[in-house]
Design a protein around this motif. Sequence first.
Motif, short mmCIF file in Angstrom:
data_model
loop_
_atom_site.label_atom_id
_atom_site.label_comp_id
_atom_site.label_asym_id
_atom_site.label_seq_id
_atom_site.Cartn_x
_atom_site.Cartn_y
_atom_site.Cartn_z
N GLY A 173 36.39 16.59 29.33
CA GLY A 173 37.03 17.59 29.90
C GLY A 173 36.05 18.95 30.46
O GLY A 173 36.79 19.71 30.74
N SER A 215 33.43 20.72 32.93
CA SER A 215 33.51 20.90 34.48
C SER A 215 32.21 20.65 34.73
O SER A 215 31.78 20.30 36.16
CB SER A 215 33.96 22.21 34.90
N ASP A 233 37.00 20.36 41.70
CA ASP A 233 38.29 19.43 41.62
C ASP A 233 39.18 19.96 40.59
O ASP A 233 39.55 19.59 39.33
CB ASP A 233 37.63 18.09 40.96
N THR A 234 39.82 21.07 41.16
CA THR A 234 40.90 21.92 40.47
C THR A 234 41.96 21.20 39.91
O THR A 234 42.68 21.50 39.15
CB THR A 234 41.01 23.08 41.03
N GLN A 235 42.42 20.27 40.96
CA GLN A 235 43.50 19.33 40.68
C GLN A 235 43.18 18.08 39.85
O GLN A 235 44.03 17.39 39.96
CB GLN A 235 44.04 19.09 42.17
N ARG A 236 42.36 17.85 39.58
CA ARG A 236 41.69 16.75 38.81
C ARG A 236 42.31 15.37 39.44
O ARG A 236 42.66 14.35 39.04
CB ARG A 236 42.54 16.63 37.27
N ARG A 237 41.60 15.24 40.51
CA ARG A 237 42.05 14.22 41.47
C ARG A 237 41.15 12.88 41.18
O ARG A 237 41.80 11.83 41.17
CB ARG A 237 41.65 14.37 42.83
N ASP A 250 39.38 10.95 38.19
CA ASP A 250 39.22 10.75 36.71
C ASP A 250 37.76 10.73 36.23
O ASP A 250 36.82 10.52 36.84
CB ASP A 250 39.48 9.40 36.37
N ARG A 251 37.75 11.80 35.27
CA ARG A 251 36.34 12.19 34.82
C ARG A 251 35.49 10.88 34.36
O ARG A 251 34.22 10.96 34.42
CB ARG A 251 36.50 13.19 33.70
#
Length: 207
Positions: free
Chosen positions: A19, A21, A180-184, A186-187
């Motif tokens: 989670g 950044s 990547d504020t929209q979590r496009r 997958d981390r």
Amino acid sequence: MSTALQTRPRSDLAAGRFGQSRYMIRRKFFKLFGGAFHIYDAAGNVAFYSKMKAFKLKEDLRIYSGEDMQEELLTIQARSILDLGATYDVTDATTGERVGALRRKALRSILRDQWLVLDVDGQEVGRIEEDSMLLALVRRLLTNLIPQTFSGTVGDVPVLTFRQHFNPFIQKIDLDFSVDTQRRLDRRLGIAAAVLLCAIEGRQSGG
């Protein structure tokens, strides 16, 4: 899509690791067999530890929650043997879920490194590219002392940056997902991509 695969939930601690950044990846150059990477969070804590298995015909990397390698989180495995344009499948080791894949564009990467980001169905959804053709050519033809920088996009929207710091003894890379504020992306796939970039591109430049 339904599946018969039995899964178990990832630990809350492991889920929190994905989670963040920003991360910093550190690799010592003088490791004779295989490869190992420490991945730190913004607070300087070890978030992940990655180990590449030595003497494997098909490249095989594992990402763990720590250096003790007690909790395996991700596997990164090449589909083919010694292929410069190989596709690497990324799997969540705690659930058995396929996360996606990463494919190196071999011919294009001769001049400028480029990777394709594939979804679970093998469809291209994004790209990770070296900063510029000019700097890429300078690195290849004149000197490898210019640190590499990569940018990642999903649907042409920026999702990550990957910046190498020059150091003759220790490879250090900043990995930044803050765009990547929209979590496009997958981390898990982003972390896997960063480890691959360190292992594959770093090895080519003599790291």
